[in-house]
Design an enzyme around this catalytic site. Structure first.
Site, mmCIF file in Angstrom:
data_model
loop_
_atom_site.group_PDB
_atom_site.id
_atom_site.type_symbol
_atom_site.label_atom_id
_atom_site.label_comp_id
_atom_site.label_asym_id
_atom_site.label_seq_id
_atom_site.Cartn_x
_atom_site.Cartn_y
_atom_site.Cartn_z
ATOM 1 C CG LEU A 121 93.205 38.709 12.407
ATOM 2 C CD1 LEU A 121 92.354 39.770 13.102
ATOM 3 C CD2 LEU A 121 94.394 38.322 13.275
ATOM 4 C CG ASP A 122 93.353 31.477 12.915
ATOM 5 O OD1 ASP A 122 93.829 31.506 11.767
ATOM 6 O OD2 ASP A 122 93.945 31.013 13.909
ATOM 7 N NE ARG A 123 84.748 29.484 11.043
ATOM 8 C CZ ARG A 123 83.637 28.821 11.330
ATOM 9 N NH1 ARG A 123 82.469 29.425 11.227
ATOM 10 N NH2 ARG A 123 83.689 27.568 11.702
ATOM 11 C CE LYS B 209 93.347 30.466 17.234
ATOM 12 N NZ LYS B 209 92.514 30.179 16.082
#
Ligand code: URA
Length: 246
Positions: free
Chosen positions: A108-110, A197
């Site tokens: 998962l992205d930061r 996103k």
């Protein structure tokens, strides 16, 4: 060595040493032996726990007990075991309290929170991450603007392009809608870089907050606080394995 038993590459992969494909490479490179005899044939089999399988002379013992956890990743942590270059906080901050080494399945992205599966089961992880198994992932996104049918239809259409390739159709529904903001739930079976996103931006609704609420049919446990880790239940493990034909 025997015609019974299981393929050597499976024994090596089940021991968490590498993927099955990686194990095949080790075999072809002549780095694997069974009962002291080098094996370079991908069809060779051995009986786990009876035959002595070695990689580079090191025993591939009885497979390590397989461990599976649910992690509620908080925003603000990289999905990586270290960040040597920039020294940013990583999920290792939470994983280091576990008694054994496990690895995140995918990332998962930061700035994204939500469910992340941790395991030392290399074959299960490899399959869950492989696009051919169409593992469903459900995300909730807070977005800019007021999303409507036009945006939903685009997300569902399979016509959105990313890196020159169309995105597989997503399931999409509106959770809430205001004048200039909204909340959308997306179910994806792909796992391309920053996919939610990028899809929502392309549909005209940049994401402000993103959370993964379910992975491969396992919902994020509402009692697990951000940063919390708990073992998966036997039923959850079975759900995961079934999803990928194990
Ligand atoms: N989609 C994103 O944009 N980011 C994630 O971390 C996961 C899915």
């Amino acid at each position: 060595m025997t015609q019974d038993g299981v393929r050597i590459q499976k024994i090596i992969a089940d021991a968490g040493i590498t993927s099955r494909r990686g194990a095949e490479r080790l075999i072809l490179e002549g780095r694997v032996s069974v009962n002291g005899i080098a094996v370079t044939n991908l069809g060779a089999r051995a009986v786990p726990g009876t035959d002595a399988v070695e990689v580079d002379g090191a025993a591939v013992g009885a497979p390590e007990a397989l461990r599976h956890y649910m992690f509620h990743k908080p925003a603000g942590y990289l999905t990586a075991l270290s960040d040597v270059k920039l020294g940013r906080a990583t999920i290792m901050h939470f994983l280091k309290r576990l008694p054994e080494r496990v690895y995140p399945v995918g990332r998962l992205d930061r700035d994204v929170s939500g469910i992340l599966i941790l395991t030392n089961d290399g074959e299960l992880a490899r399959r869950l991450m492989h696009p051919s198994y169409l593992v469903p992932k459900i995300y909730r996104a807070a977005v800019e603007g007021s999303p409507g049918e036009r945006a939903l239809n685009l997300l569902r259409s399979g016509r959105l392009m990313m890196d020159g390739k169309p995105c597989a159709p997503a399931e999409a529904r509106i959770i809430a809608r205001g004048e200039d903001r909204g909340s959308v739930e997306l179910t994806l079976t792909e796992g391309r870089h920053r996919q939610v996103k990028r899809m929502l931006s392309a549909a005209g609704h940049p994401v402000t907050v993103l959370k993964r609420r379910s992975y491969a049919g396992i919902p994020l446990d509402p009692d697990l606080p951000p940063g919390g880790i708990r073992p998966l239940t036997a039923l959850e493990i079975r759900t995961l394995r079934r999803k990928v034909g194990l």
